[in-house]
Design a protein around this motif. Structure first.
Motif, PDB file in Angstrom:
ATOM      1  N   TYR A   1      -8.530  -5.113   2.733  1.00  0.00           N
ATOM      2  CA  TYR A   1      -8.464  -3.721   2.290  1.00  0.00           C
ATOM      3  C   TYR A   1      -8.200  -3.629   0.786  1.00  0.00           C
ATOM      4  O   TYR A   1      -7.203  -4.124   0.276  1.00  0.00           O
ATOM      5  CB  TYR A   1      -7.378  -2.971   3.067  1.00  0.00           C
ATOM      6  CG  TYR A   1      -7.352  -1.483   2.785  1.00  0.00           C
ATOM      7  CD1 TYR A   1      -8.205  -0.620   3.454  1.00  0.00           C
ATOM      8  CD2 TYR A   1      -6.499  -0.957   1.818  1.00  0.00           C
ATOM      9  CE1 TYR A   1      -8.199   0.743   3.192  1.00  0.00           C
ATOM     10  CE2 TYR A   1      -6.480   0.399   1.547  1.00  0.00           C
ATOM     11  CZ  TYR A   1      -7.332   1.246   2.239  1.00  0.00           C
ATOM     12  OH  TYR A   1      -7.330   2.583   1.968  1.00  0.00           O
ATOM     13  N   ASP A   2      -9.148  -2.984   0.093  1.00  0.00           N
ATOM     14  CA  ASP A   2      -9.055  -2.793  -1.363  1.00  0.00           C
ATOM     15  C   ASP A   2      -8.784  -4.093  -2.114  1.00  0.00           C
ATOM     16  O   ASP A   2      -8.057  -4.109  -3.112  1.00  0.00           O
ATOM     17  CB  ASP A   2      -7.966  -1.758  -1.704  1.00  0.00           C
ATOM     18  CG  ASP A   2      -8.536  -0.348  -1.789  1.00  0.00           C
ATOM     19  OD1 ASP A   2      -9.751  -0.213  -1.993  1.00  0.00           O
ATOM     20  OD2 ASP A   2      -7.763   0.608  -1.639  1.00  0.00           O
TER      21      ASP A   2
ATOM     22  N   ILE B   1     -14.233  -1.535   7.589  1.00  0.00           N
ATOM     23  CA  ILE B   1     -13.078  -1.226   6.748  1.00  0.00           C
ATOM     24  C   ILE B   1     -13.468  -0.104   5.781  1.00  0.00           C
ATOM     25  O   ILE B   1     -14.462  -0.201   5.073  1.00  0.00           O
ATOM     26  CB  ILE B   1     -12.629  -2.468   5.955  1.00  0.00           C
ATOM     27  CG1 ILE B   1     -12.208  -3.591   6.901  1.00  0.00           C
ATOM     28  CG2 ILE B   1     -11.466  -2.118   5.023  1.00  0.00           C
ATOM     29  CD1 ILE B   1     -11.941  -4.913   6.199  1.00  0.00           C
ATOM     30  N   SER B   2     -12.702   0.939   5.783  1.00  0.00           N
ATOM     31  CA  SER B   2     -13.021   2.096   4.946  1.00  0.00           C
ATOM     32  C   SER B   2     -12.160   2.081   3.680  1.00  0.00           C
ATOM     33  O   SER B   2     -10.989   2.455   3.694  1.00  0.00           O
ATOM     34  CB  SER B   2     -12.776   3.394   5.735  1.00  0.00           C
ATOM     35  OG  SER B   2     -13.091   4.520   4.952  1.00  0.00           O
ATOM     36  N   ASP B   3     -12.735   1.631   2.598  1.00  0.00           N
ATOM     37  CA  ASP B   3     -12.053   1.594   1.311  1.00  0.00           C
ATOM     38  C   ASP B   3     -13.098   1.640   0.202  1.00  0.00           C
ATOM     39  O   ASP B   3     -14.267   1.952   0.452  1.00  0.00           O
ATOM     40  CB  ASP B   3     -11.156   0.347   1.202  1.00  0.00           C
ATOM     41  CG  ASP B   3     -11.956  -0.959   1.262  1.00  0.00           C
ATOM     42  OD1 ASP B   3     -13.194  -0.888   1.388  1.00  0.00           O
ATOM     43  OD2 ASP B   3     -11.357  -2.046   1.204  1.00  0.00           O
ATOM     44  N   SER B   4     -12.729   1.313  -1.001  1.00  0.00           N
ATOM     45  CA  SER B   4     -13.661   1.395  -2.128  1.00  0.00           C
ATOM     46  C   SER B   4     -14.690   0.267  -2.135  1.00  0.00           C
ATOM     47  O   SER B   4     -15.624   0.289  -2.941  1.00  0.00           O
ATOM     48  CB  SER B   4     -12.878   1.384  -3.453  1.00  0.00           C
ATOM     49  OG  SER B   4     -11.999   0.271  -3.516  1.00  0.00           O
ATOM     50  N   TRP B   5     -14.553  -0.722  -1.238  1.00  0.00           N
ATOM     51  CA  TRP B   5     -15.469  -1.858  -1.206  1.00  0.00           C
ATOM     52  C   TRP B   5     -16.322  -1.884   0.065  1.00  0.00           C
ATOM     53  O   TRP B   5     -16.930  -2.897   0.378  1.00  0.00           O
ATOM     54  CB  TRP B   5     -14.696  -3.173  -1.333  1.00  0.00           C
ATOM     55  CG  TRP B   5     -13.913  -3.263  -2.595  1.00  0.00           C
ATOM     56  CD1 TRP B   5     -12.565  -3.146  -2.747  1.00  0.00           C
ATOM     57  CD2 TRP B   5     -14.447  -3.444  -3.908  1.00  0.00           C
ATOM     58  NE1 TRP B   5     -12.212  -3.253  -4.062  1.00  0.00           N
ATOM     59  CE2 TRP B   5     -13.353  -3.428  -4.802  1.00  0.00           C
ATOM     60  CE3 TRP B   5     -15.736  -3.608  -4.416  1.00  0.00           C
ATOM     61  CZ2 TRP B   5     -13.518  -3.581  -6.180  1.00  0.00           C
ATOM     62  CZ3 TRP B   5     -15.885  -3.759  -5.783  1.00  0.00           C
ATOM     63  CH2 TRP B   5     -14.792  -3.751  -6.648  1.00  0.00           C
ATOM     64  N   THR B   6     -16.386  -0.783   0.784  1.00  0.00           N
ATOM     65  CA  THR B   6     -17.136  -0.735   2.041  1.00  0.00           C
ATOM     66  C   THR B   6     -18.612  -1.055   1.829  1.00  0.00           C
ATOM     67  O   THR B   6     -19.188  -1.908   2.509  1.00  0.00           O
ATOM     68  CB  THR B   6     -16.986   0.650   2.692  1.00  0.00           C
ATOM     69  OG1 THR B   6     -15.600   0.919   2.931  1.00  0.00           O
ATOM     70  CG2 THR B   6     -17.741   0.701   4.020  1.00  0.00           C
TER      71      THR B   6
ATOM     72  N   THR C   1     -12.281 -10.116  -0.137  1.00  0.00           N
ATOM     73  CA  THR C   1     -13.535  -9.696   0.501  1.00  0.00           C
ATOM     74  C   THR C   1     -14.636 -10.717   0.236  1.00  0.00           C
ATOM     75  O   THR C   1     -15.395 -11.087   1.136  1.00  0.00           O
ATOM     76  CB  THR C   1     -13.955  -8.307  -0.014  1.00  0.00           C
ATOM     77  OG1 THR C   1     -13.085  -7.315   0.542  1.00  0.00           O
ATOM     78  CG2 THR C   1     -15.387  -7.976   0.388  1.00  0.00           C
TER      79      THR C   1
ATOM     80  N   LEU D   1       0.807  -1.218   0.000  1.00  0.00           N
ATOM     81  CA  LEU D   1       0.000   0.000   0.000  1.00  0.00           C
ATOM     82  C   LEU D   1       0.841   1.271   0.000  1.00  0.00           C
ATOM     83  O   LEU D   1       0.527   2.229  -0.704  1.00  0.00           O
ATOM     84  CB  LEU D   1      -0.936   0.008   1.212  1.00  0.00           C
ATOM     85  CG  LEU D   1      -2.016  -1.080   1.236  1.00  0.00           C
ATOM     86  CD1 LEU D   1      -2.806  -1.001   2.527  1.00  0.00           C
ATOM     87  CD2 LEU D   1      -2.947  -0.937   0.045  1.00  0.00           C
TER      88      LEU D   1
END
Length: 450
Positions: free
Chosen positions: A211-212, A249-254, A217, A167
């Motif tokens: 994450y991302d 989890i705070s990302d583009s897939w939340t 996920t 990352l």
């Protein structure tokens, strides 16, 4: 030799890592002494790490799993010395070795890199182990299964380092191909989620790798969905703990995670319903053997909505008509369970009496110990009647917080005896009182029940 040069940066831990092998020297030779210590560290540390992380040592650890705690802890503490040592441990493919040790014959490496019959194995860790009153797990489990807690702490440290490299350093993952295959093994997470003692480390590993990462996920969504279908009432708490961290989890897939597990669309062709926990629980609502299980699920669900908020609330209630997909059957199950908890008198009236008594005397009633996600520790031994009542009130509050009216959502047949089609005397008398419960904001205020 190539790896030993990496350890030159670890001067600050020389004095604690190994004793000085040189006699005392004068102040004038301080520079020379420091150089000697650096050389000692560079020479011995890699050799030491290599010696304790060979396949033979790991096999020895498995064969003596009851006494393996110290070796696990040593490796765990070494990884925390600094990033150089961490990277060196990763280069030793310790990630795949740890997972192979924990999973035994279920390891992705078994039958691929070696003949399964060529290695001894520790007893399986796929054993349910729930939290007891003192915060530990039952002795009956610890006597016959290995404790891999330190190994999992080490694994979490190594995985976090690799993820940070990806990352923030914008470099290729430090994991080998076998490491990557092992950490993406579904069997690893289904095994870890069976035992309460592993929940913190499992959560750390899952949140790092999710994450991302849509593929991983999806894997965890599948694992959580299956665990809800397989676990018992006692095992729900630590699954909800993992679920909360996963959804936060705070990302583009939340939003994707929330929709995958709590989708309120009733379209059977919607692929996001594949791992829908709400749909799974709704399928249990008419099963009398699952009543307690659903009571705990619903209580924990209301706490989850409160803790996660944001994307989860949007998934459940945007538009507000989505609430009607899940709220009616939950209200019905809990209201009926309150009646079921009473032997002869009105269950609702019994619940009021128990709650009033507990509020006045500082006690929450008497019942078997049960660790429930979302409940206060003082409520871990409350009677099921009280738990059902509190769940009913919390569910109503949750529905109101999502902008819906529970009075309009509870089905009429919730007040009808099962299978009779006729309302019982106690149910008829308590219908208005049930409505009163729905609008109650807390359990501690004065209630006029005359």
């Amino acid at each position: 030799p190539q790896q030993s040069s990496l350890l030159g940066d670890a001067v600050e831990v020389v004095d604690t890592a190994i004793p000085s092998l040189q006699p005392e020297v004068s102040v004038n030779s301080a520079t020379s002494t420091l150089q000697q210590k650096v050389e000692i560290y560079r020479a011995l540390c890699p050799r030491f790490i290599i010696a304790i992380s060979t396949n033979e040592k790991m096999q020895f650890l498995v064969e003596n799993w009851r006494k393996s705690g110290s070796m696990q802890l040593l490796l765990c503490e070494l990884a925390k010395l600094n990033s150089t040592v961490t990277e060196f441990l990763i280069s030793r493919q310790l990630i795949s070795q740890i997972i192979d040790t924990i999973l035994g014959n279920q390891s992705p490496l078994s039958g691929v890199l070696y003949d399964p019959s060529s290695r001894k194995r520790a007893p399986t860790s796929y054993v349910a182990a729930y939290r007891t009153k003192d915060g530990s797990i039952p002795v009956s489990v610890t006597r016959v299964t290995p404790d891999w807690t330190h190994f999992l702490s080490l694994l979490a440290t190594l995985v976090q380092y690799c993820k940070n490299q990806e990352l923030y350093m914008l470099s290729k993952s430090a994991m080998s191909e076998w490491d990557s295959q092992c950490v993406n093994s579904k069997t690893l997470y289904t095994t870890l989620l069976r035992q309460y003692r592993y929940v913190n480390h499992a959560t750390s590993i899952i949140t790092q790798l999710s994450y991302d990462n849509k593929v991983f996920t999806n894997l965890i969504c599948e694992v959580l969905f299956e665990e809800f279908s397989l676990t018992s009432t006692e095992g729900l708490a630590h699954i909800f703990i993992v679920l909360e961290s996963f959804l936060r989890i705070s990302d583009s897939w939340t939003l994707f995670r929330c929709q995958s597990l709590f989708n309120c669309n009733e379209n059977p062709m919607d692929l996001t319903n594949q791992f829908n926990i709400l749909e799974l629980l709704a399928g249990m609502k008419d099963n009398a053997l699952k009543t307690k299980f659903l009571c705990v699920c619903i209580r924990s669900f209301t706490a989850l909505v409160s803790q996660v908020g944001g994307s989860l609330k949007d998934t459940l209630s945007r538009p507000v008509s989505k609430v009607s997909v899940w709220a009616p059957w939950m209200l019905k199950v809990i209201y009926r369970y309150m009646n079921q908890c009473s032997a002869s008198n009105s269950a609702v009236m019994d619940a009021i009496a128990a709650t009033s008594s507990s509020t006045a005397n500082g006690s929450s009633g008497s019942g078997p110990y049960l660790y429930v996600y979302g409940e206060a520790e003082s409520d871990s031994e409350i009677a099921w009647t009280v738990r059902a009542e509190k769940t009913f009130v919390e569910l109503n509050s949750c529905i109101v917080s999502l902008g819906a009216n529970p009075d309009l959502l509870i089905p009429d047949d919730a007040f009808v005896q099962n299978g009779s089609g006729v309302a019982s005397d106690s149910t008829k008398n308590d219908e208005n009182l049930a409505r009163y419960f729905q609008n109650a904001e807390n359990l501690g205020h004065e209630m006029d029940i005359d």
